[in-house]
Scaffold this active site. Structure first.
Site, PDB file in Angstrom:
ATOM      1  N   ASN A  21       0.835  -1.205   0.000  1.00 29.27           N
ATOM      2  CA  ASN A  21       0.000   0.000   0.000  1.00 29.27           C
ATOM      3  C   ASN A  21       0.873   1.260   0.000  1.00 29.27           C
ATOM      4  OD1 ASN A  21      -2.588   1.186  -0.045  1.00 29.27           O
ATOM      5  ND2 ASN A  21      -2.449   1.655   2.142  1.00 29.27           N
ATOM      6  N   SER A  45      -5.037   2.043  17.542  1.00 29.91           N
ATOM      7  CA  SER A  45      -6.054   2.928  16.990  1.00 29.91           C
ATOM      8  C   SER A  45      -7.157   3.185  18.007  1.00 29.91           C
ATOM      9  CB  SER A  45      -6.654   2.246  15.755  1.00 29.91           C
ATOM     10  OG  SER A  45      -7.816   2.901  15.336  1.00 29.91           O
ATOM     11  N   THR A  91      -9.972   2.961  17.389  1.00 29.66           N
ATOM     12  CA  THR A  91     -11.025   1.991  17.070  1.00 29.66           C
ATOM     13  C   THR A  91     -11.143   0.901  18.140  1.00 29.66           C
ATOM     14  OG1 THR A  91     -11.910   0.709  15.225  1.00 29.66           O
ATOM     15  CG2 THR A  91      -9.589   0.433  15.648  1.00 29.66           C
ATOM     16  N   TYR A 103     -11.105  -5.062  11.099  1.00 28.53           N
ATOM     17  CA  TYR A 103      -9.876  -4.264  11.261  1.00 28.53           C
ATOM     18  C   TYR A 103      -9.692  -3.885  12.732  1.00 28.53           C
ATOM     19  CZ  TYR A 103      -6.963  -0.141  11.553  1.00 28.53           C
ATOM     20  OH  TYR A 103      -5.995   0.772  11.948  1.00 28.53           O
ATOM     21  N   LYS A 159      -6.676  -4.892  15.702  1.00 30.32           N
ATOM     22  CA  LYS A 159      -5.920  -3.986  16.595  1.00 30.32           C
ATOM     23  C   LYS A 159      -6.109  -4.428  18.046  1.00 30.32           C
ATOM     24  CE  LYS A 159      -4.087  -1.153  13.640  1.00 30.32           C
ATOM     25  NZ  LYS A 159      -2.662  -1.291  13.354  1.00 30.32           N
ATOM     26  N   TYR A 183      -3.786   5.977  17.820  1.00 32.54           N
ATOM     27  CA  TYR A 183      -3.972   7.169  17.001  1.00 32.54           C
ATOM     28  C   TYR A 183      -5.463   7.453  16.874  1.00 32.54           C
ATOM     29  CZ  TYR A 183       0.399   5.213  14.826  1.00 32.54           C
ATOM     30  OH  TYR A 183       1.608   4.649  14.540  1.00 32.54           O
TER      31      TYR A 183
HETATM   32  P1  NAD Z   1      -0.327   2.711   5.188  1.00 36.18           P
HETATM   33  O1  NAD Z   1      -1.095   1.660   4.486  1.00 36.18           O
HETATM   34  O2  NAD Z   1       0.001   3.958   4.450  1.00 36.18           O
HETATM   35  O3  NAD Z   1       1.047   2.098   5.766  1.00 36.18           O
HETATM   36  C1  NAD Z   1       1.167   0.758   6.133  1.00 36.18           C
HETATM   37  C2  NAD Z   1       2.396   0.219   5.414  1.00 36.18           C
HETATM   38  O4  NAD Z   1       2.552  -1.154   5.756  1.00 36.18           O
HETATM   39  C3  NAD Z   1       2.262   0.275   3.892  1.00 36.18           C
HETATM   40  O5  NAD Z   1       3.415   0.890   3.364  1.00 36.18           O
HETATM   41  C4  NAD Z   1       2.146  -1.175   3.451  1.00 36.18           C
HETATM   42  O6  NAD Z   1       2.732  -1.385   2.188  1.00 36.18           O
HETATM   43  C5  NAD Z   1       2.899  -1.862   4.575  1.00 36.18           C
HETATM   44  N1  NAD Z   1       2.523  -3.253   4.807  1.00 36.18           N
HETATM   45  C6  NAD Z   1       1.282  -3.777   5.021  1.00 36.18           C
HETATM   46  N2  NAD Z   1       1.370  -5.109   5.211  1.00 36.18           N
HETATM   47  C7  NAD Z   1       2.697  -5.433   5.125  1.00 36.18           C
HETATM   48  C8  NAD Z   1       3.412  -6.633   5.231  1.00 36.18           C
HETATM   49  N3  NAD Z   1       2.823  -7.805   5.432  1.00 36.18           N
HETATM   50  N4  NAD Z   1       4.756  -6.595   5.088  1.00 36.18           N
HETATM   51  C9  NAD Z   1       5.400  -5.425   4.853  1.00 36.18           C
HETATM   52  N5  NAD Z   1       4.757  -4.247   4.751  1.00 36.18           N
HETATM   53  C10 NAD Z   1       3.414  -4.257   4.890  1.00 36.18           C
HETATM   54  O7  NAD Z   1      -1.098   3.051   6.532  1.00 36.18           O
HETATM   55  P2  NAD Z   1      -0.835   4.211   7.584  1.00 36.18           P
HETATM   56  O8  NAD Z   1      -1.986   5.135   7.512  1.00 36.18           O
HETATM   57  O9  NAD Z   1       0.534   4.721   7.444  1.00 36.18           O
HETATM   58  O10 NAD Z   1      -1.009   3.371   8.918  1.00 36.18           O
HETATM   59  C11 NAD Z   1       0.109   2.826   9.590  1.00 36.18           C
HETATM   60  C12 NAD Z   1      -0.404   2.006  10.769  1.00 36.18           C
HETATM   61  O11 NAD Z   1      -1.167   2.857  11.612  1.00 36.18           O
HETATM   62  C13 NAD Z   1      -1.318   0.856  10.379  1.00 36.18           C
HETATM   63  O12 NAD Z   1      -1.036  -0.232  11.224  1.00 36.18           O
HETATM   64  C14 NAD Z   1      -2.702   1.395  10.658  1.00 36.18           C
HETATM   65  O13 NAD Z   1      -3.606   0.371  10.980  1.00 36.18           O
HETATM   66  C15 NAD Z   1      -2.437   2.279  11.854  1.00 36.18           C
HETATM   67  N6  NAD Z   1      -3.427   3.342  12.010  1.00 36.18           N
HETATM   68  C16 NAD Z   1      -3.671   4.183  10.941  1.00 36.18           C
HETATM   69  C17 NAD Z   1      -4.632   5.170  11.068  1.00 36.18           C
HETATM   70  C18 NAD Z   1      -4.976   6.063   9.907  1.00 36.18           C
HETATM   71  O14 NAD Z   1      -6.055   6.634   9.902  1.00 36.18           O
HETATM   72  N7  NAD Z   1      -4.106   6.227   8.922  1.00 36.18           N
HETATM   73  C19 NAD Z   1      -5.311   5.345  12.282  1.00 36.18           C
HETATM   74  C20 NAD Z   1      -5.018   4.486  13.339  1.00 36.18           C
HETATM   75  C21 NAD Z   1      -4.064   3.493  13.188  1.00 36.18           C
HETATM   76  C1  WQD Z   2     -14.359  10.582   9.473  1.00 33.77           C
HETATM   77  C2  WQD Z   2     -15.766  11.146   9.400  1.00 33.77           C
HETATM   78  C3  WQD Z   2     -17.354   9.721   8.290  1.00 33.77           C
HETATM   79  C4  WQD Z   2     -15.675   9.938   4.300  1.00 33.77           C
HETATM   80  C5  WQD Z   2     -11.128   5.666  10.396  1.00 33.77           C
HETATM   81  C6  WQD Z   2     -11.082   4.298  10.996  1.00 33.77           C
HETATM   82  C7  WQD Z   2     -10.334   4.343  12.294  1.00 33.77           C
HETATM   83  C8  WQD Z   2      -8.971   5.005  12.109  1.00 33.77           C
HETATM   84  C9  WQD Z   2      -9.060   6.326  11.443  1.00 33.77           C
HETATM   85  C10 WQD Z   2      -7.399   3.311  11.590  1.00 33.77           C
HETATM   86  C11 WQD Z   2     -16.839  10.088   9.681  1.00 33.77           C
HETATM   87  C12 WQD Z   2     -17.160  11.022   7.542  1.00 33.77           C
HETATM   88  C13 WQD Z   2     -15.885  10.112   5.653  1.00 33.77           C
HETATM   89  C14 WQD Z   2     -16.612  10.503   3.381  1.00 33.77           C
HETATM   90  C15 WQD Z   2     -17.850  11.395   5.227  1.00 33.77           C
HETATM   91  N1  WQD Z   2      -8.140   4.233  11.235  1.00 33.77           N
HETATM   92  N2  WQD Z   2     -16.954  10.833   6.104  1.00 33.77           N
HETATM   93  N3  WQD Z   2     -17.662  11.207   3.891  1.00 33.77           N
HETATM   94  O1  WQD Z   2     -14.113   6.454  10.323  1.00 33.77           O
HETATM   95  O2  WQD Z   2     -13.401   8.261  11.971  1.00 33.77           O
HETATM   96  O3  WQD Z   2     -11.823   6.511  11.305  1.00 33.77           O
HETATM   97  O4  WQD Z   2      -9.799   6.183  10.218  1.00 33.77           O
HETATM   98  O5  WQD Z   2      -7.253   2.844  12.668  1.00 33.77           O
HETATM   99  O6  WQD Z   2     -10.230   3.032  12.735  1.00 33.77           O
HETATM  100  O7  WQD Z   2     -12.401   3.845  11.213  1.00 33.77           O
HETATM  101  O8  WQD Z   2     -12.381   8.224   9.686  1.00 33.77           O
HETATM  102  O9  WQD Z   2     -11.968   9.669   7.758  1.00 33.77           O
HETATM  103  O10 WQD Z   2     -13.278   7.535   7.420  1.00 33.77           O
HETATM  104  O11 WQD Z   2     -14.318   9.414   8.663  1.00 33.77           O
HETATM  105  O12 WQD Z   2     -18.821  12.042   5.625  1.00 33.77           O
HETATM  106  O13 WQD Z   2     -16.493  10.341   2.159  1.00 33.77           O
HETATM  107  O14 WQD Z   2     -15.998  11.607   8.061  1.00 33.77           O
HETATM  108  O15 WQD Z   2     -18.705   9.344   8.282  1.00 33.77           O
HETATM  109  O16 WQD Z   2     -17.866  10.715  10.385  1.00 33.77           O
HETATM  110  P1  WQD Z   2     -13.079   7.340  10.855  1.00 33.77           P
HETATM  111  P2  WQD Z   2     -12.934   8.685   8.290  1.00 33.77           P
END
Ligand code: NAD
Ligand code: WQD
Length: 337
Positions: free
Chosen positions: A35, A124, A126, A149, A153, A177
């Protein structure tokens, strides 16, 4: 310190790499680019003027990962590697459980074999699930997740806690986060979702740049101040800085600590649209649609523990989040391609 970033080419990993390199640490990045793409790492080198080692490998591949540990003298692991799309996890639960749990187990096994004792994990908000009052505090119960998902976590937190219970020398930091958004102020790195964005900020950015026609706001009839959901949006560079603080803390103590990483201030979907319009100087076309299944009306952090223990607080406001997201999007309308 020499820090292994598993999944370090992704959105949060690449920003954290910048923060760590600028603070004088060394990084070793391992990513399978499922990704992300190598171009992100070239940009990290461009921003920091520093070079670092990177490997293309699947973290589930024990042989490959253990070689990486033996080739590099790792002090600390930050585990970002995971699949993260909530809707996709509902359609492909087995793939999500396999990837997210296996990467964690492989890293823990390799750490054990190489004698590495410090790990920071990307958890997260979540994991708080549905039934808790706001704001979230780290002591609240976790569970009642609304999708696979979220359960991955939850399970990975449990695995890491059990590993720390069994090994008194292990130091585990779980960073929960909230909603990471924005980009590095250079506009060189940022969030690059594949296909139609699932998350709000990249969707808004793509409407602003003309890639998408109209944002659908998922629900306008919630019991919130303006009827739309409220979230705790956190600038990705503030989040990156929390990792710097977390590794510096991790190596000084043992056991498990959990930290919420958010600003503590919720903003609604309509607030985001307005702030983005102001930052970008363009109108964001939107319509109010149906609620999205699984969405909580409101979710935000109490981040006092991170301030108290790590000395970390978010520094950047919503205007900066939108300004930097827009700089990235407008300079790179097709992402890294
Ligand atoms: P991202 O997808 O941009 O980064 C994840 C990276 O992990 C990617 O580069 C992907 O290629 C790599 N990856 C996935 N599976 C792999 C594997 N088996 N081996 C090697 N590489 C692998 O996502 P992000 O937004 O940077 O998120 C990073 C972490 O933070 C994730 O664990 C995600 O669940 C967590 N997180 C993200 C958010 C968010 O909203 N972005 C919120 C809370 C938690
Ligand atoms: C934010 C708000 C939507 C898109 C997600 C994961 C969470 C964490 C962070 C990884 C919500 C609204 C969204 C759109 C909209 N990730 N929305 N139109 O759902 O709070 O969190 O990312 O751990 O686990 O669930 O983030 O950005 O998807 O949504 O109205 O096209 O925006 O309904 O209220 P969310 P989000």
């Amino acid at each position: 310190m020499n820090i292994l970033l598993a999944g370090g080419a992704g959105y949060i990993g690449s920003h954290t790499a910048v923060e760590l390199l600028n603070a004088g640490h060394d990084v070793v990045i391992v990513d399978d680019y499922s990704n992300s793409c190598p171009e992100a790492l070239k940009r990290v080198e461009q921003i920091t003027g520093k070079s670092f080692v990177s490997y293309e490998a699947d973290i589930k591949d024990k042989k490959a990962v253990s070689q990486i540990f033996y080739q590099n003298n790792i002090d600390c692991v930050i585990h970002f590697a995971g699949l993260k799309a909530v809707g996709e996890s509902v359609r492909q639960p087995v793939r999500y459980y396999r990837n997210n749990i296996d990467t964690t187990l492989t890293l823990l096994e390799c750490m054990q074999e190489a004698g590495v004792k410090n790990i920071v994990f990307s958890s997260s908000a979540t994991v708080y699930g549905e039934d808790n009052p706001m704001p979230c505090v780290e002591t609240m119960k976790r569970g009642c997740c609304t999708n696979p998902y979220g359960w991955t976590k939850y399970m990975m937190e449990q695995i890491l806690e059990d590993a720390a219970f069994a090994d008194a020398g292990l130091s585990v930091i779980l960073l929960r986060y909230f909603n990471p958004v924005g980009a590095h102020a250079s506009g060189l790195i940022g969030e690059d979702p594949q296909g139609i964005p699932n998350n709000l900020m990249p969707y808004v950015s793509q409407v602003a740049v003309g890639k998408r026609d109209c944002l659908t706001v998922f629900g306008g009839d919630y019991a919130t101040p303006d009827g739309t959901c409220r979230r705790d949006f956190i600038h990705v560079m503030d989040l990156a800085n929390a990792h710097l603080k977390a590794i510096e803390y991790a190596v000084q103590r043992k056991g498990v600590d959990i930290f919420n990483i958010g600003t503590g201030t919720p903003y609604s979907v309509l607030d985001i649209i307005k702030a983005f319009e102001a930052a970008a100087g363009v109108r964001i076309k939107y319509e109010i649609g149906a609620r999205r299944a699984g969405d909580l009306p409101e979710c935000w952090a109490n981040a006092d523990k991170a301030a108290r223990v790590l000395g970390w607080r978010a520094q950047r406001d919503l205007a900066a989040m939108c300004r930097d997201a827009w700089k990235w999007q407008s300079n790179n309308p097709e992402g890294y391609k």
